[in-house]
Each structure stands twice: as structure tokens, then as C-alpha cells.
Design an enzyme around this catalytic site. Structure first.
Site, short mmCIF file in Angstrom:
data_model
loop_
_atom_site.label_atom_id
_atom_site.label_comp_id
_atom_site.label_asym_id
_atom_site.label_seq_id
_atom_site.Cartn_x
_atom_site.Cartn_y
_atom_site.Cartn_z
N CYS A 2 -4.23 -7.30 0.80
CA CYS A 2 -5.51 -7.96 0.77
C CYS A 2 -5.63 -8.85 1.99
CB CYS A 2 -5.66 -8.80 -0.51
SG CYS A 2 -5.56 -7.82 -2.03
N LEU A 54 -7.96 -5.10 -1.74
CA LEU A 54 -7.64 -3.68 -1.81
C LEU A 54 -6.99 -3.47 -3.18
CD1 LEU A 54 -7.43 -0.90 -0.31
CD2 LEU A 54 -5.09 -1.56 0.27
N ILE A 57 -3.04 -2.70 -8.21
CA ILE A 57 -2.59 -2.88 -9.60
C ILE A 57 -3.73 -3.54 -10.38
CG2 ILE A 57 -0.97 -4.09 -11.11
CD1 ILE A 57 1.14 -3.80 -8.93
N GLY A 80 -0.40 -9.44 -0.90
CA GLY A 80 0.93 -8.88 -1.06
C GLY A 80 1.13 -8.25 -2.42
N GLU A 81 2.39 -8.13 -2.80
CA GLU A 81 2.77 -7.58 -4.11
C GLU A 81 3.99 -8.34 -4.63
OE1 GLU A 81 1.08 -5.35 -5.71
OE2 GLU A 81 -0.19 -4.52 -4.12
N SER A 375 7.94 2.70 3.39
CA SER A 375 8.44 2.87 4.74
C SER A 375 9.84 2.28 4.85
CB SER A 375 7.49 2.21 5.74
OG SER A 375 7.79 2.57 7.06
N GLY A 376 10.54 2.64 5.92
CA GLY A 376 11.96 2.30 6.04
C GLY A 376 12.27 1.08 6.87
#
Length: 632
Positions: A2, A54, A57, A80-81, A375-376
Site C-alpha cells: 500500500c 492494494l 488479505i 506491508g504484511e 522473490s529471493g
């Protein structure tokens, strides 16, 4: 993912609520790409919070922000998350808090009401958020330990107000913001290729550093007299290695497998589809093998199939083995040069890592199929994956063989050593990291940077000088530890994670990094230096862990990085002319010794030297300056 923004004003200059909402809508409009699904604002007595969402969840409107505590004392905007939100939610329910949504965001507003700043030590995730306490009239801002999510602030305003946002461009809509170039930023930029310090390219605009939080009140602003000094923040997280117990390799490998499986599962939590970036290297391949998404994505370069600039074949073959649908795009030089002005706008500050360009197109491709990608990023910094780390391992062996005086003397004969790795080891064995190591990527020496810049722009803090206070803190640690800590503190948030966030958010795509989980770091910090690097093998423990999920062709692959054929492209007249035209402008002469730049370009085209990095740094700075100081 977001976008958040806001302001806090002194009691003498509070904006009316209606005017405040209009102002916040203008600020959030400039970061609408971070959250195209919903917007929200909250205003109260000189305080404004803005939000763009965005939806990831809880796709319902109950997840829209700002979010409030039950008594509306606390209000939250969050980017974030929080991956352990279900566990935290149960804990807070047990404390009597009631939830109105299924979002991870709501645990922050109730968690802060319950624990205050101590909440930060309980979070697993990526975050940058602000919470307003309407009783104490205090604004609380916090950023995650790794710096996955950006957060900027400034008091360089005509009315003394404080502003913050996920991206600096949001400040442009705040009428009192004073937009000025930070003249000191260019010098270290030519050392690092990114903006490494707490300050930014905008005078008086600062980054809230990773693992830090800030508490501020309206009355505090009156005592803040200069924009050339950051506000006092508090640190809640430090990177430290832990050798209190030694663990054998087999146990480390098995524990890493378990923890990474758990981290990937937490990062897969979503109410929208999740894909994965896949380069073909061990880091992203391991994540793809654990997550098994429906879609993977990679980019290559047209005309370079099978070469060092194209790993698409590895990504395609692994996806086929895992039963995953793979998507890729081949980029041309025209694609890459054409997007540079827009890319520099999205970066907020000039960014000289050309790998941001293919990452921009990779995110664009992924957004056609998914809203979230794994992603790594972070594996190299946590598990020792870069070549300069390997040098320190060889140097360590050499140091055990000879005393310091002999090592210094032997540096005179390094040209007689046939192996490049051994030559570097001998050279560096007579030096400490603080004498030469700026991080995974360093571009110009101080003298070279001064030779490129006009005198008034060559006065900033050089990279090595700026790093010395931190080197003093970690001087007693092994060399490998020192190098990794420098990269964890500067390179990872300042380059790797910043471009990952900005390039994915440009396409309204959320990028998640399962390696950068505190449980993974807690294990990585206990791996001894000789277990991280074995001979010339980097990321030894990680590679061993990956063998249970990947064929050896992938688990043992040496790191290539996000390589691009910029060196070749700049030899072509078509693209050299773009730089030549830019360097010949009056604007360029304001900042640079343009005759030196043009000499570099001529020598590069003739194949006499490789100046791709120096030329690109100057070119994209000029593009960035046009975007922010000429067009806007």
C-alpha cells in the site's frame, strides 16, 4: 502493498479538516500506483493520515484504512504484511480486543494499544506504518528490521510541519514542502551507486532507518530549527552474529529447511494469487520449489540467448520440472533506455544499479497474471553469497599462515600469482575491510568521484569515511561478519530492497521476500564463517539445504547476479549519442566535469576501458533531476 502519507502540524498552523482531506487526496494521488483499489483519509486537529490500498488479505471494505481502535483513540495507516498476524490476533483477543476485519493490519492498531512500541519485537513481516494517539497527541512511525518497506519524513517545510510518506514524490503535493537539492548527496552516490545515508537527495528529507521508530508531538516541531539534521529516532533491532553455541552442519541444514518451509508458507498467505520471480539461481529456485506457484516469471535480453546475460533457459527448465507455468520476456536496448526517465521518477532518488531496469519489466510481466510475487532477495546477505565475501575467507587462511608484516611485504609480488582469487586474497590480507570494503558494489574511488564532479558537489561524506563509525562498532568481529553486516545495514535496504519495492509498486504488485524473516535470520546469525563459505563455495549451508528440493544443476550454480549488457549497448552509436547529448547540456555542466565524462564515453566506445558504471550514474542522475526539478 500500500501507500501511506500524512502530516503533523504545529498548534499555530493547523489545517482545517476539509482542507486537510483535500490535501491528503492530492498527496495520495501521487502514490496511487502503490494502492489502486481504495483510498482513505483521516484528519484531526493538525494531523492528517492518507492511505492507498492494494487489496491482498480481506478484500472487503472492512480492510480499508485508516483503521481505528475500538474507542478511536488510535488510528493507523500501514504499508506491508504481518505474516504472524493470526497468532497475534488470538493473543489480542485473549486480552479483550475485538476485531472488525480479517486483515493483518488490524493487529497493529490493537497491538499498539496493548503493548505500545514493544509491539515491534513481536512482529514477523515487512512494514512501514504510522499510528496517531489522539489522547497523548503523539505520532508513532516504525519501519521493519530489514528495511523491506520504505518510509520518508521531512520538516523542511515553510510552516514547520512534519510530513511523511512511502515515497518522496508524495511531498510534492504538500504546499509548504521546500523542494531543494541536497548538494552533498552526489559524492557518495558515485561511491555506492545508490543513496546510502539517512539523508536523501532532497535537502531535509530523511529515511526512517530499518529497525527504528520515531515518536513525535506537535510541540516537538517548534524546537526543530534546521532541516539539515534528522529527528531523533529509537532503535529496536540490531544485526548481530551469535557464536554462543556451535552447531554441526547437518543440524543447521535441517533446521534451515524447516524454517524456510515455514517462512514460505507464511508468505503465501493471500486472498489473491501468488506467483514467483525465477532467475534460475539457487535463491529464487529454492523459493519456487517450496512454494510451487502456478506462475513463475523471468526476463532476458534479446540477442543474448544462452550467454551470461540470460538465465531464462534455467528458469524455463526448472519450471517444467516443477510443473509450473513459466512466463518470460526478452528486452531490447530500446526498451531499457526508453523507460529510464519514468523509472528514475518511480525510484524517488537517482539510482545507478541498472538491474532496476529489467526488474521494472519483470514486475510489469508478473502483474499481468498475479498480484503478489515471492522473490529471493536477502539470501546472499544472510548466507554469504557474494564474491567479495569469498575473498575474505581465502584471506583468513593466508592470515593464519603468515604474520601481518610478511603479508604486507608480499603484496609487492601479487602480480606473480596466476589465480585472480589468490591475488585478491594476498592483496586484501594486508588490509582490513574498513580500508576498502564499501559493500557488494562500489563504483568510484574518492579521487575519481572528485574528478567527475564540479567542486561544490564534491563536498559530501565519502563512502569509506561515512562507514567508519559502524566499522568501529564491529571491529572485533571476523572479516566475513564485518562485510555481511555492512551489506545488511547499507546495501540491502539502500539498493536491493529499495529497487524491489519501487519497481514492483510501480505496477501495483506486492513483492514478498521469504528469506528476510526474523526466524531465518536467527538461524543464519549462528552459522560460523567457515560453515558459510567452504573453500570457494558461497552460501554453503543454504546450498546444502536446497539439495533436498533442487537438482544439483540449480543448487550448486554460482551466482551471476541480474547482469545486463549495458557495456555492449554503450558502444553503439545510437545509445552513446543519448549520453553525449545529455552530457553536452548546460545542466550537465552545472554538476559534472563534462569533458571528463565525454572522454570516458569515447574510451568506452573504443574499447580502451570499461566506464559503463560511471557513465550510467551521471546519465540517470541528470534524468532524475529533470523529472523532479525541471518537470515538477
Amino acid at each position: 502493498m500500500c501507500g501511506i502519507c500524512g502530516y503533523l502540524q504545529t498548534e499555530d498552523g493547523e489545517t482545517a479538516k476539509e482542507a486537510g482531506r483535500e490535501l491528503l487526496q492530492k498527496m495520495t494521488a501521487l502514490i496511487s500506483h502503490r494502492g489502486p483499489d481504495a483510498e482513505g483519509t483521516y484528519c484531526s486537529q493538525g494531523l492528517g493520515l492518507g492511505f492507498r490500498r492494494l487489496t491482498i488479505i480481506d478484500l472487503s471494505e472492512q480492510g480499508n484504512q485508516p483503521l481505528f481502535s475500538e474507542n478511536r483513540r488510535y488510528s493507523l495507516v500501514f504499508n506491508g504484511e504481518i505474516y504472524n498476524y493470526k497468532e497475534l490476533r488470538e493473543d489480542l483477543i485473549a486480552h479483550g480486543y475485538q476485531f472488525q476485519s480479517r486483515t493483518d493490519s488490524e493487529v497493529l492498531v490493537h497491538g499498539y494499544a496493548c503493548y505500545g512500541p514493544k509491539l515491534l519485537s513481536k512482529l514477523r513481516g515487512m512494514f512501514a506504518f504510522a499510528i496517531w494517539d489522539n489522547v497523548e497527541r503523539t505520532l508513532f512511525l516504525a519501519r521493519d528490521p530489514f528495511g523491506i518497506k520504505p518510509l520518508y519524513y521531512s520538516c523542511n517545510t515553510k510552516d514547520g510541519s512534519f510530513i511523511f510518506a512511502s515515497e518522496i514524490k508524495s511531498f510534492l503535493a504538500y504546499p509548504a514542502f521546500v523542494k531543494e537539492l541536497n548538494r552533498d548527496a552526489l559524492f557518495s552516490y558515485f561511491n555506492f551507486q545508490y543513496s546510502a545515508w539517512e539523508s536523501t537527495f532532497f535537502r531535509g528529507v530523511y529515511k526512517l532507518l530499518p529497525g527504528h521508530y520515531l515518536l513525535i508531538k506537535p510541540e516537538t516541531l517548534k524546537a526543530y530549527s534546521t532541516p539539515d539534521k534528522p529527528l531523533q529516532t529509537e532503535t529496536y533491532f540490531h544485526f548481530t552474529f551469535d557464536y554462543s553455541r556451535r552447531t554441526n552442519e547437518n543440524d543447521l541444514v535441517e533446521e534451515l529447511r524447516q524454517r524456510l518451509r515455514e517462512s514460505v508458507q507464511l508468505h503465501l498467505q493471500s486472498d489473491v494469487e501468488v506467483g514467483a520471480f525465477l532467475s534460475g539461481g539457487v535463491d529464487s529456485s529454492y523459493i519456487a520449489a517450496l512454494s510451487r506457484p502456478q506462475h513463475t516469471f523471468s526476463v532476458g535480453f534479446a540477442g543474448y540467448a544462452g550467454g551470461g546475460f540470460n538465465e531464462i533457459d534455467y528458469a524455463k527448465r526448472l519450471s517444467a520440472k516443477l510443473g509450473i507455468q513459466h512466463h518470460h520476456v526478452d528486452l531490447t536496448a530500446e526498451d531499457c533506455f526508453g523507460i529510464l526517465p519514468k523509472l528514475q521518477y518511480h525510484m524517488d532518488e537517482p539510482h545507478g544499479n541498472f538491474s532496476a531496469v529489467p526488474l521494472y519489466f519483470l514486475a510489469k510481466l508478473a502483474k499481468e497474471y498475479v498480484t503478489v510475487v515471492l522473490s529471493g532477495e536477502g539470501a546472499d546477505e544472510l548466507f554469504a553469497g557474494y564474491d567479495p565475501y569469498r575473498d575474505s575467507h581465502l584471506a583468513g587462511i593466508y592470515k593464519k599462515m603468515l604474520p601481518a608484516a610478511c603479508r604486507r611485504f608480499n603484496r609487492k609480488f601479487i602480480n606473480l600469482i596466476p589465480s585472480a582469487h589468490l591475488r585478491r586474497a594476498v592483496l586484501r590480507a594486508g588490509m582490513e575491510p574498513r580500508e576498502y570494503f564499501l559493500g557488494e558494489m562500489s563504483i568510484c574511488t574518492d579521487s575519481e568521484a572528485r574528478g567527475l564532479l564540479q567542486p561544490e558537489y564534491a563536498q559530501g561524506v565519502s563512502a569509506l569515511n561515512g562507514l567508519q563509525p559502524y566499522y568501529d562498532e564491529i571491529a572485533a568481529l571476523p572479516e566475513l561478519d564485518q562485510k555481511q553486516l555492512i551489506d545488511l545495514k547499507y546495501w540491502l535496504p539502500g539498493d536491493i530492497l529499495l529497487k524491489a519495492d519501487k519497481m514492483s509498486s510501480a505496477h501495483s504488485l506486492e513483492l514478498r521476500v521469504p528469506y528476510l524473516d526474523l526466524q531465518i535470520w536467527d538461524l543464519a546469525r549462528k552459522i560460523a564463517p567457515e560453515q558459510r563459505i567452504k573453500g570457494l563455495e558461497t552460501k554453503h549451508i543454504l546450498r546444502c539445504a536446497a539439495q533436498a528440493y533442487l537438482p544439483q544443476e540449480w543448487s550448486a550454480r554460482q551466482k551471476l547476479g541480474f547482469m545486463v549488457p549495458l557495456k555492449d549497448w554503450l558502444k553503439q552509436e545510437k545509445f552513446a549519442n543519448l549520453l553525449r547529448e545529455e552530457f553536452g547540456s548546460g545542466q550537465a555542466r552545472q554538476f559534472f566535469q563534462t569533458d571528463v565524462l565525454l572522454q570516458y564515453l569515447a574510451k568506452h566506445q573504443a574499447g580502451e576501458a570499461n566506464y559503463q558504471h560511471q557513465l550510467y550514474l551521471a546519465y540517470v542522475f541528470l534524468l532524475w533531476y529533470k523529472e523532479y526539478f525541471c518537470k515538477r
